[in-house]
Write an enzyme that holds these catalytic residues in place. Structure first.
Site, PDB file in Angstrom:
ATOM      1  CB  CYS A  47      -2.768   3.778  -6.061  1.00 22.52           C
ATOM      2  SG  CYS A  47      -4.018   2.925  -5.044  1.00 22.52           S
ATOM      3  CB  CYS A  52      -0.905   0.000   1.235  1.00 21.98           C
ATOM      4  SG  CYS A  52      -1.899   1.493   1.454  1.00 21.98           S
TER       5      CYS A  52
END
Length: 264
Positions: free
Chosen positions: A177, A70
């Site tokens: 991302c 992440c």
């Protein structure tokens, strides 16, 4: 060996699939808290608190390494995670692939969440690795959330909006991302449709392969893609054992994990 991965939601699938391809015999632990996502708009303190909870749940199963799959958690929580878990548990963060994108010398774009776009963290990476390259930061509101829910219409809208902000002459796009890696080919098609004729094929830069390889290096394990595919898969949602979320099976990475672990 056992490799754990953590994220707010299913963005960890890309790195999990990369680990599975390198070591089909590795046991995997996927720890997330999709009820709390997106993490991007949250304060650094809140992100750190939530990341610690997700990481502790994974660490309780005694993995050999933990991949923080992440970008947001890596930005805000990585020092805290390492301070608590290392050296007993190696912690591998995820960094946008700005350095390899810049190495080609051509203009490139960075697709990221609105919270990351323009942030001191991302600007610092641009300064360190791409100060002499033409870089366009492209915010992608709603894309991670649409990917999380396998919302095809939402994905199409968010990708089209970001593609419209991406200059036609870019040679590369950094996927800033981890969720975006699950729809990489849709991004490639959308950006490619607006590119100038005669340009070389668009290059996308994700982080999944790099963090998977780094996790193996940290524990002294070599890639063995031909190993017996008998690795198990454990899923934790907010710390509780669960099945793979249904939206995960909308993506090739989720289907790969299911194929290697047919009991899912």
């Amino acid at each position: 060996m056992k490799i754990a991965l953590m994220d707010s939601g299913i963005g960890l699938l890309a790195a999990a699939a990369a680990v599975r391809r390198l070591r089909p015999d590795a046991d995997l632990v996927l720890s997330s808290d999709p009820g709390s996502m997106p993490w991007g708009p949250r304060t650094p303190e809140d992100v750190t608190r939530r990341a610690l909870a997700v990481a502790r749940a994974a660490a309780a199963l005694r993995p050999d390494a933990l991949i923080v799959a992440c970008n947001t958690a890596s930005v805000h929580a990585l020092p805290t995670l390492r301070a608590e878990l290392e050296p007993g548990l190696p912690v591998i963060g995820t960094v946008p692939a700005i350095k390899p994108a810049a190495a080609g010398g051509g203009p490139f774009a960075i697709w990221a969440t609105p919270a990351t776009t323009g942030s001191p963290y991302q600007r610092g990476l641009i300064h360190d690795f791409a100060r002499d390259v033409d870089v366009t930061e492209v915010p992608c509101p709603g894309l991670a959330d649409a990917v999380e829910h396998a919302d095809d219409e939402g994905i199409d809208r968010a990708v089209a909006a970001a593609a419209a902000l991406t200059p036609a002459g870019v040679t590369d796009v950094v996927l800033g991302c981890t969720h975006y890696e699950l729809v990489a080919e849709r991004i490639r098609a959308a950006v490619g449709s607006g590119r100038a004729p005669g340009l070389a094929p668009l290059v996308l830069h994700g982080s999944a392969e790099a963090v998977a390889a780094q996790a193996l290096r940290r524990i002294g394990a070599a890639p063995a893609p031909s190993a017996e595919p008998d690795g198990t898969l454990t899923v934790l949602l907010a710390g509780h054992a669960a099945d793979v979320p249904a939206p995960a099976l909308a993506y090739a990475e989720g289907l790969l994990l299911k194929a290697v672990s047919p009991s899912l």
